[in-house]
Write a protein that holds these residues in place. Sequence first.
Motif, PDB file in Angstrom:
ATOM      1  N   LEU A  44       0.832  -1.205   0.000  1.00 29.77           N
ATOM      2  CA  LEU A  44       0.000   0.000   0.000  1.00 29.77           C
ATOM      3  C   LEU A  44       0.866   1.254   0.000  1.00 29.77           C
ATOM      4  O   LEU A  44       0.564   2.232  -0.693  1.00 29.77           O
ATOM      5  N   ALA A  45       1.932   1.243   0.787  1.00 32.85           N
ATOM      6  CA  ALA A  45       2.839   2.393   0.817  1.00 32.85           C
ATOM      7  C   ALA A  45       3.506   2.589  -0.537  1.00 32.85           C
ATOM      8  O   ALA A  45       3.645   3.722  -1.015  1.00 32.85           O
ATOM      9  N   ALA A  46       3.939   1.503  -1.168  1.00 33.38           N
ATOM     10  CA  ALA A  46       4.590   1.610  -2.476  1.00 33.38           C
ATOM     11  C   ALA A  46       3.641   2.211  -3.506  1.00 33.38           C
ATOM     12  O   ALA A  46       4.030   3.076  -4.303  1.00 33.38           O
ATOM     13  N   ILE A  47       2.389   1.763  -3.494  1.00 29.65           N
ATOM     14  CA  ILE A  47       1.407   2.284  -4.452  1.00 29.65           C
ATOM     15  C   ILE A  47       1.100   3.749  -4.166  1.00 29.65           C
ATOM     16  O   ILE A  47       1.036   4.586  -5.067  1.00 29.65           O
ATOM     17  N   ALA A  48       0.921   4.080  -2.872  1.00 30.69           N
ATOM     18  CA  ALA A  48       0.560   5.451  -2.503  1.00 30.69           C
ATOM     19  C   ALA A  48       1.678   6.440  -2.803  1.00 30.69           C
ATOM     20  O   ALA A  48       1.431   7.559  -3.264  1.00 30.69           O
ATOM     21  N   LEU A  49       2.924   6.049  -2.540  1.00 35.81           N
ATOM     22  CA  LEU A  49       4.038   6.984  -2.659  1.00 35.81           C
ATOM     23  C   LEU A  49       4.715   6.954  -4.017  1.00 35.81           C
ATOM     24  O   LEU A  49       5.299   7.960  -4.438  1.00 35.81           O
ATOM     25  N   SER A  50       4.674   5.822  -4.704  1.00 36.60           N
ATOM     26  CA  SER A  50       5.416   5.696  -5.960  1.00 36.60           C
ATOM     27  C   SER A  50       4.582   5.175  -7.117  1.00 36.60           C
ATOM     28  O   SER A  50       5.102   5.037  -8.218  1.00 36.60           O
ATOM     29  N   GLY A  51       3.309   4.887  -6.881  1.00 34.35           N
ATOM     30  CA  GLY A  51       2.502   4.313  -7.947  1.00 34.35           C
ATOM     31  C   GLY A  51       1.870   5.315  -8.875  1.00 34.35           C
ATOM     32  O   GLY A  51       1.505   4.990 -10.001  1.00 34.35           O
ATOM     33  N   ALA A  52       1.741   6.565  -8.440  1.00 28.17           N
ATOM     34  CA  ALA A  52       1.141   7.597  -9.290  1.00 28.17           C
ATOM     35  C   ALA A  52       2.127   8.031 -10.353  1.00 28.17           C
ATOM     36  O   ALA A  52       3.323   7.798 -10.266  1.00 28.17           O
ATOM     37  N   ALA A  53       1.600   8.697 -11.382  1.00 28.61           N
ATOM     38  CA  ALA A  53       2.467   9.223 -12.438  1.00 28.61           C
ATOM     39  C   ALA A  53       3.474  10.185 -11.839  1.00 28.61           C
ATOM     40  O   ALA A  53       3.164  10.982 -10.966  1.00 28.61           O
ATOM     41  N   ASP A  54       4.694  10.106 -12.309  1.00 27.39           N
ATOM     42  CA  ASP A  54       5.775  10.935 -11.785  1.00 27.39           C
ATOM     43  C   ASP A  54       5.564  12.384 -12.164  1.00 27.39           C
ATOM     44  O   ASP A  54       5.427  12.722 -13.332  1.00 27.39           O
ATOM     45  N   ASP A  55       5.533  13.283 -11.156  1.00 27.81           N
ATOM     46  CA  ASP A  55       5.324  14.700 -11.447  1.00 27.81           C
ATOM     47  C   ASP A  55       6.619  15.392 -11.861  1.00 27.81           C
ATOM     48  O   ASP A  55       6.602  16.550 -12.248  1.00 27.81           O
ATOM     49  N   ALA A  56       7.727  14.677 -11.753  1.00 31.30           N
ATOM     50  CA  ALA A  56       9.001  15.269 -12.147  1.00 31.30           C
ATOM     51  C   ALA A  56       9.405  14.731 -13.515  1.00 31.30           C
ATOM     52  O   ALA A  56      10.415  14.073 -13.679  1.00 31.30           O
ATOM     53  N   LYS A  57       8.575  15.017 -14.505  1.00 35.60           N
ATOM     54  CA  LYS A  57       8.836  14.509 -15.847  1.00 35.60           C
ATOM     55  C   LYS A  57       9.983  15.274 -16.491  1.00 35.60           C
ATOM     56  O   LYS A  57      10.208  16.440 -16.209  1.00 35.60           O
ATOM     57  N   SER A  58      10.665  14.606 -17.385  1.00 33.58           N
ATOM     58  CA  SER A  58      11.679  15.277 -18.180  1.00 33.58           C
ATOM     59  C   SER A  58      10.996  16.153 -19.221  1.00 33.58           C
ATOM     60  O   SER A  58       9.801  15.992 -19.516  1.00 33.58           O
ATOM     61  N   VAL A  59      11.770  17.068 -19.802  1.00 35.06           N
ATOM     62  CA  VAL A  59      11.221  17.942 -20.846  1.00 35.06           C
ATOM     63  C   VAL A  59      10.738  17.102 -22.030  1.00 35.06           C
ATOM     64  O   VAL A  59       9.664  17.340 -22.591  1.00 35.06           O
ATOM     65  N   GLY A  60      11.517  16.086 -22.391  1.00 32.73           N
ATOM     66  CA  GLY A  60      11.136  15.247 -23.522  1.00 32.73           C
ATOM     67  C   GLY A  60       9.860  14.489 -23.275  1.00 32.73           C
ATOM     68  O   GLY A  60       8.989  14.394 -24.158  1.00 32.73           O
ATOM     69  N   GLN A  61       9.695  13.942 -22.070  1.00 33.85           N
ATOM     70  CA  GLN A  61       8.476  13.205 -21.750  1.00 33.85           C
ATOM     71  C   GLN A  61       7.267  14.125 -21.741  1.00 33.85           C
ATOM     72  O   GLN A  61       6.200  13.776 -22.247  1.00 33.85           O
ATOM     73  N   GLU A  62       7.430  15.316 -21.185  1.00 33.16           N
ATOM     74  CA  GLU A  62       6.329  16.282 -21.169  1.00 33.16           C
ATOM     75  C   GLU A  62       5.936  16.674 -22.591  1.00 33.16           C
ATOM     76  O   GLU A  62       4.746  16.797 -22.914  1.00 33.16           O
ATOM     77  N   LEU A  63       6.924  16.848 -23.460  1.00 30.01           N
ATOM     78  CA  LEU A  63       6.651  17.205 -24.847  1.00 30.01           C
ATOM     79  C   LEU A  63       5.867  16.096 -25.555  1.00 30.01           C
ATOM     80  O   LEU A  63       4.882  16.364 -26.256  1.00 30.01           O
ATOM     81  N   LEU A  64       6.281  14.855 -25.356  1.00 22.71           N
ATOM     82  CA  LEU A  64       5.577  13.739 -25.987  1.00 22.71           C
ATOM     83  C   LEU A  64       4.130  13.643 -25.505  1.00 22.71           C
ATOM     84  O   LEU A  64       3.211  13.391 -26.306  1.00 22.71           O
ATOM     85  N   GLU A  65       3.919  13.840 -24.216  1.00 29.47           N
ATOM     86  CA  GLU A  65       2.552  13.771 -23.691  1.00 29.47           C
ATOM     87  C   GLU A  65       1.672  14.853 -24.295  1.00 29.47           C
ATOM     88  O   GLU A  65       0.514  14.607 -24.660  1.00 29.47           O
ATOM     89  N   ASP A  66       2.208  16.062 -24.427  1.00 25.34           N
ATOM     90  CA  ASP A  66       1.409  17.151 -25.000  1.00 25.34           C
ATOM     91  C   ASP A  66       1.153  16.927 -26.491  1.00 25.34           C
ATOM     92  O   ASP A  66       0.081  17.263 -26.999  1.00 25.34           O
ATOM     93  N   ILE A  67       2.125  16.352 -27.201  1.00 26.88           N
ATOM     94  CA  ILE A  67       1.923  16.069 -28.628  1.00 26.88           C
ATOM     95  C   ILE A  67       0.857  14.995 -28.804  1.00 26.88           C
ATOM     96  O   ILE A  67       0.004  15.096 -29.703  1.00 26.88           O
ATOM     97  N   ARG A  68       0.877  13.985 -27.972  1.00 28.53           N
ATOM     98  CA  ARG A  68      -0.165  12.956 -28.097  1.00 28.53           C
ATOM     99  C   ARG A  68      -1.547  13.544 -27.819  1.00 28.53           C
ATOM    100  O   ARG A  68      -2.528  13.213 -28.470  1.00 28.53           O
ATOM    101  N   GLU A  69      -1.607  14.438 -26.827  1.00 32.06           N
ATOM    102  CA  GLU A  69      -2.889  15.093 -26.523  1.00 32.06           C
ATOM    103  C   GLU A  69      -3.379  15.904 -27.725  1.00 32.06           C
ATOM    104  O   GLU A  69      -4.584  15.920 -28.014  1.00 32.06           O
ATOM    105  N   ILE A  70      -2.467  16.550 -28.451  1.00 35.50           N
ATOM    106  CA  ILE A  70      -2.846  17.329 -29.634  1.00 35.50           C
ATOM    107  C   ILE A  70      -3.364  16.427 -30.740  1.00 35.50           C
ATOM    108  O   ILE A  70      -4.398  16.704 -31.368  1.00 35.50           O
ATOM    109  N   PHE A  71      -2.692  15.327 -31.003  1.00 40.65           N
ATOM    110  CA  PHE A  71      -3.171  14.381 -32.007  1.00 40.65           C
ATOM    111  C   PHE A  71      -4.555  13.846 -31.642  1.00 40.65           C
ATOM    112  O   PHE A  71      -5.441  13.725 -32.503  1.00 40.65           O
TER     113      PHE A  71
END
Length: 501
Positions: free
Chosen positions: A332-359
Motif C-alpha cells: 500500500l505504501a509503495a502504491i501510494a508513494l510511488s505508484g502515481a504518475a511521476d510529477d518530475a517529468k523530463s522535458v522530452g516526456q512532457e513534450l511527448l505527452e502534449d503532442i499525443r494530446e494534440i493528435f
Amino acid sequence: MDNHLDNGQSFLDQMAACALDQAQPDDHEALIAELAALPLVEYELRRSEAAKQIGARAAILDRLVKDQRAVADDAAGNAVLFPEVTPWALPVDGGELLDDLSALIRRYLVAPKHADHAMALWIVFTHAIDAAEVAPILMLKSAEKRCGKTTALSLIQRLSYRALPAANITAPALFRSIEAWAPTLLIDEADMFLKDSPELNGIINSGHTRPTAFVIRTVGEDFEPRKFSTWGAKAIASIGGQSTTLHDRSIIIELRRKLPGESAEKLRHADRRGFERITQRIVRFAKDNQDRFGAHRPSIPDVLNDRAADNWEFLLAIADVAGGRWPELARLAAIALSGAADDAKSVGQELLEDIREIFDHKRVDRISTGQLLEALCADDEKSWAAFNRGKPMTAKQLAKRLHEFKIISRTVRIGHTTPKGYMLSDFDDAFARYVAATAHSPATTAQAVPTPGLSVAVAPQLAATQNAAATLERLPLLGCGGVAEEPPVLGEEAEEADEWL
C-alpha cells in the motif's frame, strides 16, 4: 648511503626552518598558508614566483607548504565517530519491530499516510544494505519551510546505520566519506546547493545500484587513478524538487506544514534510552535475516514503473520476511508513494505527452510543424510558449527534442499542401515507451485477481498488478514463536520493562 640521505634530509629541514625564521611573519607565513590551501595544479603555477617572493629555493617552499598542509589537516574539523550498537539479546519479531518503529515515527512527525511505513522499512534497509543490490534514496521534500524535514532526518539519524548528517557537502567529500566509513548519508538543505551541482548529482546517481557505485579520481603527486565507492544509503531533504534523475531513484515523501489540530511531541525531549533499545532490536532483526532479505523475490505491484519497482524491491522483501500485516502495508505504501504518475517529468516526456494530446484532440494522423507548434504554444500554463528564453519554441528546437526519440520531420500532404511535419505513426514507439497509458488503454482497464492473504480493502488498489495472484510467502522467524521476549532487566530498568519508550 643511508646516513648521507639522512643528512641531506636534515639539511633540507634546517633550510626550511631557517627560511621560515627569516620570513616576515605577517607576509610570508600568510603566503605559505595561502599556497597550502591551493589545489595542486594552481600551486604548481605559482610555485616559482612564490619561492622568489620569500627568498627560498622551490624545494624549500615545497617543504614549507607540505608542513603547513599537515598542520591544517590535523587542525581542521572533528573526527567522525560512529557508536557501536550492541544487538538485542534475543531474536526479534519483525512485524512487532516495524509496528513499534512506525509508531515512534508518528509520535514525533506529522507525515502523510504511509510515510511512517516507508520510513520504517527504509531505516531497517540501512542496517541490511550489504544484502541489497539497489539503494533507493529517501527524498523528503516540501513546498515550504517548517514542514518537518529536519525532524524527519533527525529521527532517521537516531535509528539508522552509521548516520552521517550534513547540511552541505562537496562532491569529493561525498565519495571520500562513503569510501572511508560506508555511512548512511543524511543531506539537509539540499535546495541550497544540490540542484546546481551536476557533479554531485552524478555521484549520488551512481550510488543507486551496486555495480555502478564507483567514481574514478586521480590521487597523489603521480596522479594515480583510484576507484572510490559511492554505494550507500542516502536521505535528502529539500524545499521543492531536485533533478529528475534523483527523483527517479528516490522514494519520495512530501511533507506539509501541520494544521492547528495536528500535533507531535518534541524530538529533543525524547528518551534517549528508548531510541537505543529499538535500534538494538533493528540491528538484531537485520543481522538475523539479512541473507533472507537478499534471497527473497517479493511480488511487486504492476502500477510501479521499472525504476520504482527497483526502489521498492528490497523494502518489500523486508516486509515479507517481517510478516504480520507488513506485506500488505508495504505494498500500500509503495502504491501510494510511488505508484502515481511521476510529477518530475523530463522535458522530452512532457513534450511527448502534449503532442499525443494534440493528435487525440485534433483527431488527425498527420500535422505540419507550424500547426504543431501553434497548438503546443496555445496553452500559456505550459512551458512551450516561453521555451525559447521567454519566447515560443522554434521549429529547430522542436526538431532537436524529437530527434532524441528518433522522430524526424518529413514532407506530409495536408489537403493540397505539402509542408514539413510529422505523422502520428512516427510517434508510436516513443508514445509506447515514454508516455503513460491512457484511461482507455487495455493496460489500465484490465481486471486483476486479488492477492491471496491481502484484505478485501486492499484488492482494488492492487488491481492492475502484473503478479497480483502470487501468494505472499510466509517466512518463519528465526528462533522465536511469533513473539520475541525481551532480555531480563534489573534495578531501575525493571520498572520500564513493559514499555520500549
